[in-house]
Design a protein around this motif. Structure first.
Motif, PDB file in Angstrom:
ATOM      1  N   ALA A 163      81.245  34.132  61.822  1.00 21.62           N
ATOM      2  CA  ALA A 163      81.102  33.452  60.418  1.00 21.62           C
ATOM      3  C   ALA A 163      80.468  32.047  60.547  1.00 21.62           C
ATOM      4  CB  ALA A 163      82.740  33.153  60.408  1.00 21.62           C
ATOM      5  N   LEU A 164      80.613  31.366  61.549  1.00 20.96           N
ATOM      6  CA  LEU A 164      79.680  30.029  61.479  1.00 20.96           C
ATOM      7  C   LEU A 164      78.052  30.470  61.460  1.00 20.96           C
ATOM      8  CD1 LEU A 164      79.720  27.167  62.050  1.00 20.96           C
ATOM      9  CD2 LEU A 164      79.636  27.293  64.149  1.00 20.96           C
ATOM     10  N   ALA A 165      77.837  31.546  62.103  1.00 20.15           N
ATOM     11  CA  ALA A 165      76.461  31.944  61.961  1.00 20.15           C
ATOM     12  C   ALA A 165      75.862  32.102  60.476  1.00 20.15           C
ATOM     13  CB  ALA A 165      76.098  33.083  63.018  1.00 20.15           C
ATOM     14  N   ASP A 166      76.954  33.095  59.859  1.00 17.12           N
ATOM     15  CA  ASP A 166      76.673  33.613  58.667  1.00 17.12           C
ATOM     16  C   ASP A 166      76.542  32.454  57.641  1.00 17.12           C
ATOM     17  OD1 ASP A 166      76.403  36.294  58.943  1.00 17.12           O
ATOM     18  OD2 ASP A 166      78.388  36.642  58.717  1.00 17.12           O
ATOM     19  N   TYR A 167      77.601  31.482  57.798  1.00 15.81           N
ATOM     20  CA  TYR A 167      77.650  30.156  56.581  1.00 15.81           C
ATOM     21  C   TYR A 167      76.412  29.290  56.940  1.00 15.81           C
ATOM     22  CZ  TYR A 167      82.245  30.548  55.097  1.00 15.81           C
ATOM     23  OH  TYR A 167      83.670  31.061  54.326  1.00 15.81           O
ATOM     24  N   GLN A 168      75.812  29.285  58.380  1.00 15.63           N
ATOM     25  CA  GLN A 168      74.934  28.349  58.579  1.00 15.63           C
ATOM     26  C   GLN A 168      73.322  29.080  58.044  1.00 15.63           C
ATOM     27  OE1 GLN A 168      75.094  28.057  62.863  1.00 15.63           O
ATOM     28  NE2 GLN A 168      75.974  26.166  62.748  1.00 15.63           N
ATOM     29  N   SER A 169      73.351  30.406  58.099  1.00 16.85           N
ATOM     30  CA  SER A 169      72.287  30.963  57.489  1.00 16.85           C
ATOM     31  C   SER A 169      72.046  30.769  55.965  1.00 16.85           C
ATOM     32  CB  SER A 169      72.189  32.506  57.723  1.00 16.85           C
ATOM     33  OG  SER A 169      73.409  33.256  57.016  1.00 16.85           O
ATOM     34  N   PRO A 182      80.766  23.589  52.933  1.00 14.15           N
ATOM     35  CA  PRO A 182      82.174  23.723  52.916  1.00 14.15           C
ATOM     36  C   PRO A 182      82.605  24.766  53.958  1.00 14.15           C
ATOM     37  CG  PRO A 182      81.548  23.475  50.868  1.00 14.15           C
ATOM     38  CD  PRO A 182      80.229  23.714  51.554  1.00 14.15           C
ATOM     39  N   GLY A 183      82.096  26.259  54.028  1.00 18.71           N
ATOM     40  CA  GLY A 183      82.424  27.039  54.918  1.00 18.71           C
ATOM     41  C   GLY A 183      82.037  26.793  56.281  1.00 18.71           C
ATOM     42  N   ILE A 184      80.847  25.937  56.741  1.00 20.33           N
ATOM     43  CA  ILE A 184      80.659  25.448  58.101  1.00 20.33           C
ATOM     44  C   ILE A 184      81.976  24.633  58.385  1.00 20.33           C
ATOM     45  CG2 ILE A 184      79.199  24.265  59.391  1.00 20.33           C
ATOM     46  CD1 ILE A 184      76.923  25.218  57.573  1.00 20.33           C
ATOM     47  N   ALA A 185      82.216  23.730  57.608  1.00 19.12           N
ATOM     48  CA  ALA A 185      83.332  22.939  57.924  1.00 19.12           C
ATOM     49  C   ALA A 185      84.692  23.576  58.320  1.00 19.12           C
ATOM     50  CB  ALA A 185      83.375  21.956  56.786  1.00 19.12           C
ATOM     51  N   LYS A 186      84.960  24.536  57.409  1.00 18.88           N
ATOM     52  CA  LYS A 186      86.325  25.322  57.705  1.00 18.88           C
ATOM     53  C   LYS A 186      86.192  26.099  59.151  1.00 18.88           C
ATOM     54  CE  LYS A 186      90.189  26.904  56.595  1.00 18.88           C
ATOM     55  NZ  LYS A 186      91.415  25.949  56.712  1.00 18.88           N
ATOM     56  N   ILE A 187      85.119  26.495  59.300  1.00 22.00           N
ATOM     57  CA  ILE A 187      84.955  27.352  60.810  1.00 22.00           C
ATOM     58  C   ILE A 187      85.219  26.219  61.739  1.00 22.00           C
ATOM     59  CG2 ILE A 187      83.618  28.751  62.246  1.00 22.00           C
ATOM     60  CD1 ILE A 187      84.757  30.079  59.582  1.00 22.00           C
ATOM     61  N   TYR A 188      84.384  25.079  61.789  1.00 23.54           N
ATOM     62  CA  TYR A 188      84.629  24.105  62.870  1.00 23.54           C
ATOM     63  C   TYR A 188      86.141  23.706  62.705  1.00 23.54           C
ATOM     64  CZ  TYR A 188      79.759  23.107  63.891  1.00 23.54           C
ATOM     65  OH  TYR A 188      78.342  23.392  64.060  1.00 23.54           O
ATOM     66  N   GLU A 189      86.780  23.596  61.654  1.00 20.70           N
ATOM     67  CA  GLU A 189      88.290  23.157  61.851  1.00 20.70           C
ATOM     68  C   GLU A 189      89.116  24.256  62.475  1.00 20.70           C
ATOM     69  OE1 GLU A 189      91.846  22.171  58.803  1.00 20.70           O
ATOM     70  OE2 GLU A 189      89.821  22.300  57.854  1.00 20.70           O
ATOM     71  N   ASN A 190      88.599  25.793  62.244  1.00 25.41           N
ATOM     72  CA  ASN A 190      89.192  26.791  62.948  1.00 25.41           C
ATOM     73  C   ASN A 190      89.078  26.937  64.440  1.00 25.41           C
ATOM     74  OD1 ASN A 190      89.802  27.681  60.367  1.00 25.41           O
ATOM     75  ND2 ASN A 190      88.551  29.315  59.943  1.00 25.41           N
ATOM     76  N   LEU A 191      87.797  26.467  64.706  1.00 26.08           N
ATOM     77  CA  LEU A 191      87.525  26.335  66.104  1.00 26.08           C
ATOM     78  C   LEU A 191      88.252  25.299  66.873  1.00 26.08           C
ATOM     79  CD1 LEU A 191      83.707  27.092  65.899  1.00 26.08           C
ATOM     80  CD2 LEU A 191      85.297  28.381  67.005  1.00 26.08           C
TER      81      LEU A 191
END
Length: 553
Positions: free
Chosen positions: A185-191, A196-205
């Motif tokens: 998911a992080l790779a998709d958001y970064q692409s 906001p999505g990248i921040a959410k994934i870091y929070e999930n990690l």
């Protein structure tokens, strides 16, 4: 005293996290009152009420717009309003009603092939099942949404869904799978540079690392999420992350540093006026001061947290009562409309029956009159026919004689044709009988042992062809699901045999060793040897996971 405060803080912490979870689910999953769904519904139509967007007022507005869309036969808009009503009911805890609205919306989205809204609807249903403790149902809906996003090429939507599935795995303590999906998911958001999505994934990690008690990694990922949200100016998201950072520091014994983050969260919560976050921030402060043996301060902030909780519960209770009254009024109104509709239908049926009877009377009267006129015409015609009949009888007698002569001639011709046809059949049968005798002689001259061996060879060849057909069919379907994985594998390792490729494909499907051995028709010991040989062919270092490596290709 300290134990009482600590236990009270822990209890309040659990309640606060639940309230915060509900609050953020409302913000993230709906965006109704804030107009986040404006790409599909014109929220300028939804009036801003002075009650702060109470669910009962919002539901009434949505029902009004839904009825208008149905009346205007705008089925897609009607589906979107149903979806929004489902979100309102979900946020207020009425899960069965929310599911009913979601499913009605899903049906309309599918009928009109609205893929993107359908995917969002499926994700929301998955979230509902997730918080209803039905993980299997949640996963089914997430998978359907993921398939749509992959088909449409929406990487942000795909990333959001992968993140939700990752959270589902985290809840089930399947941390390896959770990490894998969150990183995808992080790779998709970064692409697509979706901050906001990248921040959410870091929070999930960070949450996964915190569950695993790897607090340094959790702190790093929470901090990344915080920096991104600060850059984006998302203060609401910052509050929850600051609370998480404070928790991590307290768990590692850095109580004063944890308090600093709790104070930052409190300041933002006061600035935004979010009572849920104020409750959590005061609760974190109470816990931090309790750990520092400053029980007076801990007790003070704990009381503040409880005060806000009481206010929240009171406000929520009022909203629940208002919503219940609204639902009752809507149901009553729907019943009245349904009753009125039935009465109108009965009136229409009675009117139609009366009109039909009048038409039948007119038609029957017309038929009677027409029949009488037809009877008079028939009597006149009958008299004319009788006169003509006598004249025709003489002509008929002459014609009969001529017909008899003609029939005799036709009978003679038919007799000749029948004879010719019979002779032809006899000749054909004689020819076929001779041909049959010749073929029987040929069969008697053949060597039966040689014929039996040829049949056995043909059966063996057919069995082998059928087996290969099954593998070809499996490979075709496997490539469709795993996006040409086997093609990429053969490009990287062109020295792999067919059996190696089959083993790799089965490992890629996450089957256990017993199932793989059964499908390949070998023992588990033989499977171990096959896996060892495959590791050597793939040049995989000792200690590295073969399954994880194959998943990463």
């Amino acid at each position: 005293m300290r134990r009482f405060i600590y236990n009270s803080v822990g209890f309040v912490k659990v309640l606060t996290r639940y309230l915060l979870m509900v609050f953020f689910i409302g913000i993230i999953s709906s965006g109704i009152a804030l107009g986040n769904y404006s790409a599909e519904i014109d929220h300028s139509e939804l009036k801003k009420s002075p009650d702060g967007g109470r669910p009962d007022s919002l539901l009434l507005q949505l029902r009004t717009h839904y009825a208008r869309a149905v009346h205007d036969k705008k089925e897609v808009d009607a589906a979107r309003y149903l979806h929004e009503m489902g979100r309102v009911m979900y946020q207020t805890g009425y899960y069965p009603q929310a599911l009913d609205y979601y499913q009605q919306a899903e049906k309309r989205f599918r009928e009109h092939r609205q893929d993107e809204p359908l995917a969002r609807n499926l994700n929301d249903q998955g979230l509902l099942y997730y918080y209803s403790h039905q993980p299997d149902q949640a996963r089914q809906h997430y998978d359907k949404a993921l398939a749509i996003y992959q088909q449409t090429g929406n990487r942000a939507g795909r990333a959001e869904t992968l993140g939700k599935i990752g959270q589902l795995y985290e809840k089930q303590q399947r941390y390896d799978s959770a990490f894998y999906l969150q990183r995808q998911a992080l790779a998709d958001y970064q692409s697509v540079a979706h901050q906001p999505g990248i921040a959410k994934i870091y929070e999930n990690l960070g949450s996964i690392y915190e569950d695993l008690e790897q607090y340094d990694s959790a702190f790093v990922n929470y901090n990344k999420a915080l920096l991104i949200n600060k850059k984006n100016g998302d203060e609401i998201a910052q509050i929850e992350i600051l609370n998480n950072l404070g928790d991590v520091l307290r768990k590692t014994g850095r109580y004063r540093q944890g308090l600093a983050y709790s104070w930052q969260a409190l300041a933002l919560a006061q600035q935004k006026g979010i009572r849920y976050q104020l409750t959590g921030a005061y609760n974190d402060l109470a816990k931090g001061y309790n750990l520092l043996n400053r029980n007076d301060s801990a007790y003070y902030y704990l009381n503040l947290s409880r005060k806000y909780q009481t206010d929240i519960y009171s406000d929520e209770a009022n909203k629940q009562m208002a919503l219940l009254q609204t639902l009752y009024d809507l149901e009553k109104k729907d019943n009245e409309i349904e009753s009125l509709t039935h009465e109108q239908e009965r009136a229409r049926l009675i009117t139609g029956a009366v009109v039909l009877i009048v038409l039948l009377v007119v038609v029957v009267g017309g038929l009677v009159i027409s029949r009488q006129r037809l009877k008079l015409k028939n009597e006149q015609a009958l008299r004319s026919q009788n006169e003509a009949r006598n004249q025709l009888m003489l002509l008929e007698l002459k014609n009969k004689k001529l017909e008899e002569e003609s029939l005799k001639q036709e009978l003679e011709i038919k007799a000749k044709e029948l004879t010719s046809h019979t002779l032809h059949l006899i000749g054909k049968n004689q020819f076929l009988d001779g041909l049959r005798g010749t073929m029987e002689s040929m069969v008697k001259d053949e060597k039966r042992d040689q014929k039996k061996q040829l049949k056995q060879l043909i059966e063996q060849i057919q069995q082998n062809i059928t087996h290969d057909d099954h593998w070809d069919e499996f490979r075709t379907i496997f490539d469709q699901v795993h996006q040409s994985f086997l093609t990429r594998l053969q490009q990287q390792y062109d020295h792999l045999t067919t059996n190696d490729i089959r083993l790799v494909a089965l490992i890629r499907m996450n089957l256990d060793s017993r199932d793989v051995a059964t499908l390949l028709g070998v023992s588990t010991d033989s499977l171990r040897v096959m896996r060892y040989r495959l590791r050597k062919k793939l040049n995989l270092p000792q200690g590295d996971s073969l399954s994880a490596y194959i998943q990463s290709i």
